[in-house]
Design an enzyme around this catalytic site. Structure first.
Site: not given
Ligand code: AR6
Length: 182
Positions: A19, A41, A43, A127-128, A130
Site C-alpha cells: 500500500d 483507488g 487517490d 491501470t485501475g 482509468y
Molecule cells: N497502493 C498502491 N497501489 C494502489 C493502491 C494503494 N493503496 N490502491 C490502488 N492501487 P487507480 P487510475 C493501484 O484506480 O487508474 C481515482 O478515483 C491499482 O490497483 O487508483 O489512475 C482518481 O481520483 C492500480 O494498479 O488510478 C481518478 O479519478 C493503480 O493503483 C482515477 O481513480 C491505479 O489505479 C484514476 O485512475
C-alpha cells in the site's frame, strides 16, 4: 514484499507489492484526477491516510492537467511529500494515451529534481479506474523513469509500488529489460 531490486548507476530501483500510503519515502506519487480533490483507488487511500489537510492544500492548486504533476506536503503520511499526477483514461490507444502516461512519470521526476528529493514511489498510474492496459503501462512507467534519472540527480531510490503480484511481475520484466544484465 520486494519482487526485484536493480541498480542503475547510483540509483536503487525496487519493485514491491504494498500500500503506497504506508511508505516512508521522500515523496509518493498519487494517481489523481484533474480536480485534485480526491477520489477512489490509490487517490482515496492517500487522502485517507494523509488527513484533511491534504485536500485543503490541493484546493489551492486549482486542478492539474492530464500528464502534468503538482507537489504538496504529505501531512499525516510517512512520506514528506505527495506528487499528484493525472494519468490518461484509456480509450483504445488512439488519442495519445502512451505519451500522456509517459508525461506523468516525466513531470514527477522533474519535480523530484527541482525539490531535491532523494526517494520516490510510484503506483501503476492509470491501470485501475482509468483502464490503461497493465503491461503497456508498466513498460512506459519503467522506461520513462529510467530515462529521467539524469534529470533528477538527487534521487537515489525509486520504488514501483504495485498493488498485486501480477502487476509487480510486469514491472519486474520491464525493469529487467531496461537495466541490462545484473
Ligand atoms: N497502493 C498502491 N497501489 C494502489 C493502491 C494503494 N493503496 N490502491 C490502488 N492501487 P487507480 P487510475 C493501484 O484506480 O487508474 C481515482 O478515483 C491499482 O490497483 O487508483 O489512475 C482518481 O481520483 C492500480 O494498479 O488510478 C481518478 O479519478 C493503480 O493503483 C482515477 O481513480 C491505479 O489505479 C484514476 O485512475
Amino acid at each position: 514484499m520486494t519482487v526485484l531490486t536493480r541498480r542503475i548507476g547510483g540509483v536503487q530501483l525496487d519493485i514491491i507489492v504494498a500500500d503506497i500510503a504506508t511508505l516512508g519515502v521522500d515523496a509518493i506519487v498519487n494517481a489523481a484526477n484533474t480536480s485534485l480533490l480526491g477520489g477512489g483507488g490509490v487517490d482515496g487511500a492517500i487522502h485517507r491516510a494523509a488527513g484533511p489537510e491534504l485536500v485543503a492544500e490541493c484546493r489551492m492548486l486549482h486542478g492539474c492537467k492530464t500528464g502534468d504533476a503538482k507537489i504538496t506536503k504529505g501531512y499525516r503520511l510517512r512520506a514528506a511529500h505527495v506528487i499528484h499526477t493525472v494519468g490518461p483514461v484509456w480509450n483504445g490507444g488512439t488519442i495519445g494515451e502512451d505519451d500522456r502516461l509517459a508525461s506523468c512519470y516525466r513531470r514527477a521526476m522533474e519535480l523530484c529534481g527541482q525539490h531535491k528529493l532523494t526517494s520516490v514511489a510510484f503506483p501503476a498510474i492509470s491501470t485501475g479506474i482509468y483502464r490503461f492496459p497493465a503491461d503497456r503501462a508498466a513498460e512506459i512507467a519503467v522506461r520513462t523513469t529510467v530515462e529521467m534519472l539524469p534529470a533528477a540527480p538527487s534521487v537515489d531510490r525509486v520504488v514501483f509500488c504495485c498493488f498485486s503480484e501480477p502487476s509487480a511481475e510486469l514491472h519486474a520484466e520491464a525493469l529487467a529489460r531496461h537495466s541490462g544484465p545484473c
